[in-house]
Design a protein around this motif. Structure first.
Motif, PDB file in Angstrom:
ATOM      1  N   SER A 163       0.818  -1.208   0.000  1.00  0.00           N
ATOM      2  CA  SER A 163       0.000   0.000   0.000  1.00  0.00           C
ATOM      3  C   SER A 163       0.853   1.258   0.000  1.00  0.00           C
ATOM      4  N   LEU A 164       1.855   1.264   0.833  1.00  0.00           N
ATOM      5  CA  LEU A 164       2.727   2.434   0.922  1.00  0.00           C
ATOM      6  C   LEU A 164       3.456   2.664  -0.393  1.00  0.00           C
ATOM      7  N   ARG A 196      -5.413 -10.475  -2.473  1.00  0.00           N
ATOM      8  CA  ARG A 196      -6.518 -10.249  -3.409  1.00  0.00           C
ATOM      9  C   ARG A 196      -6.457  -8.877  -4.043  1.00  0.00           C
ATOM     10  N   THR A 197      -5.821  -7.955  -3.364  1.00  0.00           N
ATOM     11  CA  THR A 197      -5.725  -6.596  -3.888  1.00  0.00           C
ATOM     12  C   THR A 197      -4.291  -6.114  -3.765  1.00  0.00           C
ATOM     13  N   ARG A 198      -3.983  -5.037  -4.458  1.00  0.00           N
ATOM     14  CA  ARG A 198      -2.627  -4.500  -4.427  1.00  0.00           C
ATOM     15  C   ARG A 198      -2.466  -3.402  -3.381  1.00  0.00           C
ATOM     16  N   VAL A 258     -10.552   2.812  -2.453  1.00  0.00           N
ATOM     17  CA  VAL A 258     -11.474   2.067  -3.307  1.00  0.00           C
ATOM     18  C   VAL A 258     -10.790   0.859  -3.945  1.00  0.00           C
ATOM     19  N   ASP A 259      -9.530   0.992  -4.313  1.00  0.00           N
ATOM     20  CA  ASP A 259      -8.812  -0.113  -4.946  1.00  0.00           C
ATOM     21  C   ASP A 259      -8.604  -1.302  -4.017  1.00  0.00           C
ATOM     22  N   ALA A 260      -8.761  -1.096  -2.714  1.00  0.00           N
ATOM     23  CA  ALA A 260      -8.582  -2.181  -1.749  1.00  0.00           C
ATOM     24  C   ALA A 260      -9.828  -3.048  -1.609  1.00  0.00           C
ATOM     25  N   HIS A 281     -15.998  -3.764   6.710  1.00  0.00           N
ATOM     26  CA  HIS A 281     -14.701  -3.788   6.028  1.00  0.00           C
ATOM     27  C   HIS A 281     -14.566  -2.613   5.056  1.00  0.00           C
ATOM     28  N   VAL A 282     -15.647  -2.317   4.346  1.00  0.00           N
ATOM     29  CA  VAL A 282     -15.647  -1.192   3.400  1.00  0.00           C
ATOM     30  C   VAL A 282     -15.358   0.111   4.131  1.00  0.00           C
TER      31      VAL A 282
END
Length: 93
Positions: free
Chosen positions: A2-3, A28-30, A35-37, A75-76
């Motif tokens: 994330s950083l 699952r995510t970058r 929002v991208d998470a 979570h959102v």
């Protein structure tokens, strides 16, 4: 990761992703924030909630339990850094 994404260090982020996968992790995510998470299911629940549906209506629409919707929304809210449904529509833009 994330950083690295937040700092526009794509090469570092990709390296971190490769290393995580090499260790057996399946991210699952970058990223972990924003929002991208959101996972695809979290995004769908968030979109329905932002569109004005109640948790019960979302649960019926998606054929899941009410508690499942509540967990996804929790979570959102955490990933988007908001306290509740009030800021959801704006945070999704």
């Amino acid at each position: 990761m994330s950083l690295a994404h937040a700092c526009n260090a794509g090469v570092v982020a990709e390296g971190a992703l490769r290393e995580l996968r090499a260790l057996g992790d399946r991210p699952r995510t970058r990223t972990f924030h924003g929002v991208d998470a959101l996972t695809p299911t979290e995004r769908r629940v968030a979109d329905l909630a932002a569109g004005g549906m109640t948790n019960r209506e979302i649960a019926q629409h998606l054929f899941v339990g009410l508690r499942t919707v509540e967990i996804h929304l929790t979570h959102v809210y955490g990933k988007l850094g908001i306290k509740g449904r009030q800021g959801l529509a704006e945070a999704l833009l």
